[in-house]
Design an enzyme around this catalytic site. Structure first.
Site, mmCIF file in Angstrom:
data_model
loop_
_atom_site.group_PDB
_atom_site.id
_atom_site.type_symbol
_atom_site.label_atom_id
_atom_site.label_comp_id
_atom_site.label_asym_id
_atom_site.label_seq_id
_atom_site.Cartn_x
_atom_site.Cartn_y
_atom_site.Cartn_z
ATOM 1 N N TYR A 171 0.838 -1.208 0.000
ATOM 2 C CA TYR A 171 0.000 0.000 0.000
ATOM 3 C C TYR A 171 0.865 1.247 0.000
ATOM 4 C CZ TYR A 171 -3.586 3.261 1.781
ATOM 5 O OH TYR A 171 -4.451 4.310 1.969
ATOM 6 N N ALA A 179 2.548 2.050 -3.344
ATOM 7 C CA ALA A 179 1.611 2.581 -4.329
ATOM 8 C C ALA A 179 1.245 4.034 -4.028
ATOM 9 C CB ALA A 179 0.349 1.718 -4.371
#
Length: 253
Positions: A152, A155
């Protein structure tokens, strides 16, 4: 404050619950028309029932490139134009770097980052026709510092960099690109609520230690910043990613 968003055409990805839903509600309260794309049909139906005719919903897998292209065409055809894009869809997977398969990193990038790149490129093509528009990318404070799951965080870090790159490229066309980086936000469908229910003592200790404001943020507090950045009131904000975190981030830039 009247943000002059009445009748603006807005597209929110992942807008059926949590922060995304609060963003949809903020734009609806300003009189905008909002298209919402998300994966779960039940959540979309509930959203439509709650917010009414100013919301149009689309059930779609936003990690799929073909479905993204198809839903964008549908939205532009129905709305006739697009004034604001909110790249909100996201999710985390995996664990530590070494225990997480490479495919999970790829999946996280597809949903959290490539979807934003894809929709932004499509939106810019439409917004150039009117020489105006706003794109807001929802990232995370952990896109700037460690914390949370590496898939996460990687990104969201890419999204913050992309926001600045695209912003500098398209501001000459009247299109402003910015971002919002939430900290720990408490809402019924989120991971923090789940953790709080499971171990309130541990989570309350986390809040006391890690969040200077002494509480979780709310989805509405994030949505208010998003709506402002999408409005003409934020006309001189270009390429910024704004922390909305009650002081939680340790970064000083």
């Amino acid at each position: 404050m009247d943000l002059n968003l009445k009748d603006k055409k807005v597209f929110v990805t992942g807008g059926s619950k949590g922060i995304g839903k609060a963003i949809v509600e903020a734009f609806v309260s300003e009189g905008a028309r909002v298209a919402v794309a998300a994966r779960t049909e039940e959540d979309l139906s509930l959203l439509k029932d709650e917010l009414g005719k100013r919301v149009t919903v689309y059930q779609v897998d936003l990690s799929d490139v073909d479905e993204r292209g198809s839903v964008f065409k549908k939205i532009v055809k129905e709305f006739g134009a697009l004034d604001v894009l909110i790249n909100n869809v996201g999710g985390s997977n995996g664990g530590s770097v070494m225990e997480t398969e490479l495919v999970l990193f790829k999946e996280a990038m597809e949903l959290n980052f490539y979807s934003a790149v894809h929709f932004s490129k499509l939106a810019v093509q439409e917004m150039k026709k009117k020489k105006e528009g706003a794109i807001i990318n929802i990232s995370s404070i952990f896109g700037r510092e460690s914390g949370g799951k590496p898939t996460y965080n990687s990104a969201k870090s890419a999204m913050i960099s992309f926001t600045k790159s695209l912003a500098d490229e398209v501001i000459k066309d009247g299109i402003r690109v910015n971002g919002v980086a939430p900290g720990a936000i408490l809402h019924p469908s989120g991971n923090w609520q789940k953790r709080l229910d499971e171990n309130p003592e541990k989570i309350n200790a986390f809040v006391e230690k890690e969040i200077p404001a002494g509480r979780f943020g709310t989805a509405e507090e994030v949505a208010n910043v998003v709506a402002f950045l999408a409005s003409g009131k934020a006309s001189w904000i270009v390429g910024a990613t704004v922390n909305v975190d009650g002081g939680q981030s340790r970064s000083n830039f």
